[in-house]
Write an enzyme that holds these catalytic residues in place. Sequence first.
Site, PDB file in Angstrom:
ATOM      1  N   HIS A   1       4.709   0.052   0.348  1.00 50.66           N
ATOM      2  CA  HIS A   1       5.423  -0.756   1.333  1.00 50.66           C
ATOM      3  C   HIS A   1       4.507  -1.827   1.894  1.00 50.66           C
ATOM      4  CE1 HIS A   1       3.677   2.693   3.481  1.00 50.66           C
ATOM      5  NE2 HIS A   1       3.590   1.908   4.544  1.00 50.66           N
TER       6      HIS A   1
ATOM      7  N   HIS B   1       0.830  -1.196   0.000  1.00 51.23           N
ATOM      8  CA  HIS B   1       0.000   0.000   0.000  1.00 51.23           C
ATOM      9  C   HIS B   1       0.872   1.257   0.000  1.00 51.23           C
ATOM     10  CE1 HIS B   1       0.957  -0.611   4.258  1.00 51.23           C
ATOM     11  NE2 HIS B   1       0.676   0.678   4.467  1.00 51.23           N
TER      12      HIS B   1
ATOM     13  N   ASP C   1       0.635   4.977   1.695  1.00 51.48           N
ATOM     14  CA  ASP C   1      -0.110   5.490   2.839  1.00 51.48           C
ATOM     15  C   ASP C   1      -1.170   6.515   2.450  1.00 51.48           C
ATOM     16  OD1 ASP C   1       1.019   3.956   4.834  1.00 51.48           O
ATOM     17  OD2 ASP C   1       2.593   5.401   5.294  1.00 51.48           O
TER      18      ASP C   1
ATOM     19  N   ARG D   1       5.526   6.429  13.786  1.00 49.43           N
ATOM     20  CA  ARG D   1       5.589   6.999  12.437  1.00 49.43           C
ATOM     21  C   ARG D   1       5.080   8.431  12.404  1.00 49.43           C
ATOM     22  NH1 ARG D   1       1.489   4.388   8.685  1.00 49.43           N
ATOM     23  NH2 ARG D   1       0.179   6.076   9.484  1.00 49.43           N
TER      24      ARG D   1
END
Length: 299
Positions: free
Chosen positions: A275, A115, A117, A290
């Site tokens: 990723h 995907h 983000d 993150r």
Amino acid sequence: MTNTSELTGPAPAGPSAIKFEPLTRSIGAELFGVNLGDVVREDALFVELKALLLEYKVLFLRDQDISRAAHVAFARRFGELEDHPVAGSDPEHPGLVRIYKDLDSPAEHYENAFHCDATWREKPPMGCVLRCVETPEVGGDTIWVNMAEAYAKLPHHAKTQIDGLRARHSIEATFGAEMPMDERHQLKERFPDAEHPVVRTHPETGEKILFVNGFTTHFVNFHTPKNIRYGIDYAPGGSNLLNYLIAQASVPEYQVRWRWAKNSVAIWDNRSTQHYAVQDYWPAVRKMERAGIMGDRPF
């Protein structure tokens, strides 16, 4: 002996301060002798690092024993940070999302799918800075994919077929799937499906990027006389084409795989990569933090 390189070109004149080693022929480089706290304070160092990011698309560093405040300060060098409507943020550091996987983790918070983000936003993130707080002794790697390379290597007929196509990206169909219907509908009201080009142009490098992923549900302008003779050309015809494009992220030649250790950091360009967080470590604990950086509208 490590074969390190020095950056020239976009960086300031003279020897580079950043030593690095490319990890594959397609994507990824590991940086050496760099502390992200220094990058926050030194403009020239940040310019070099960003140039490397644009070239290699994901950068990796070890031994970054920095505070959450320093993590956020570094990410803000690229732009303002954004919260996540489902995962939430650290209460003392808005924009810093805790991705903690342990025995109490909600089942819907999966990551083991390729995907990009938050493409369900009208303006998906420009990039992210992910730091490892705790990782299993074995397992829990992350894979990144060069989606500019994925587009470049498509057959000519496929590039012709997808030229001008646009697609929908949905938070309702992904993060909302396990919610009760009322909550799912409320989530969609807050974040209506976004529409993006199937092939976007990178605003800084000019690269063409294949821009469909696990959040993409369907094409919105496929049903035309050019593409459709009978109903089967549209469904499953359009779906088959979308699945073929999404599957390009699984090609190993476009990938780099990173093995985490405590205080490792990954910085990636969310505009040109996808990723996949490998969930092969249960019931061990994996804790990541993150910072997502606001981006612009794909074109």
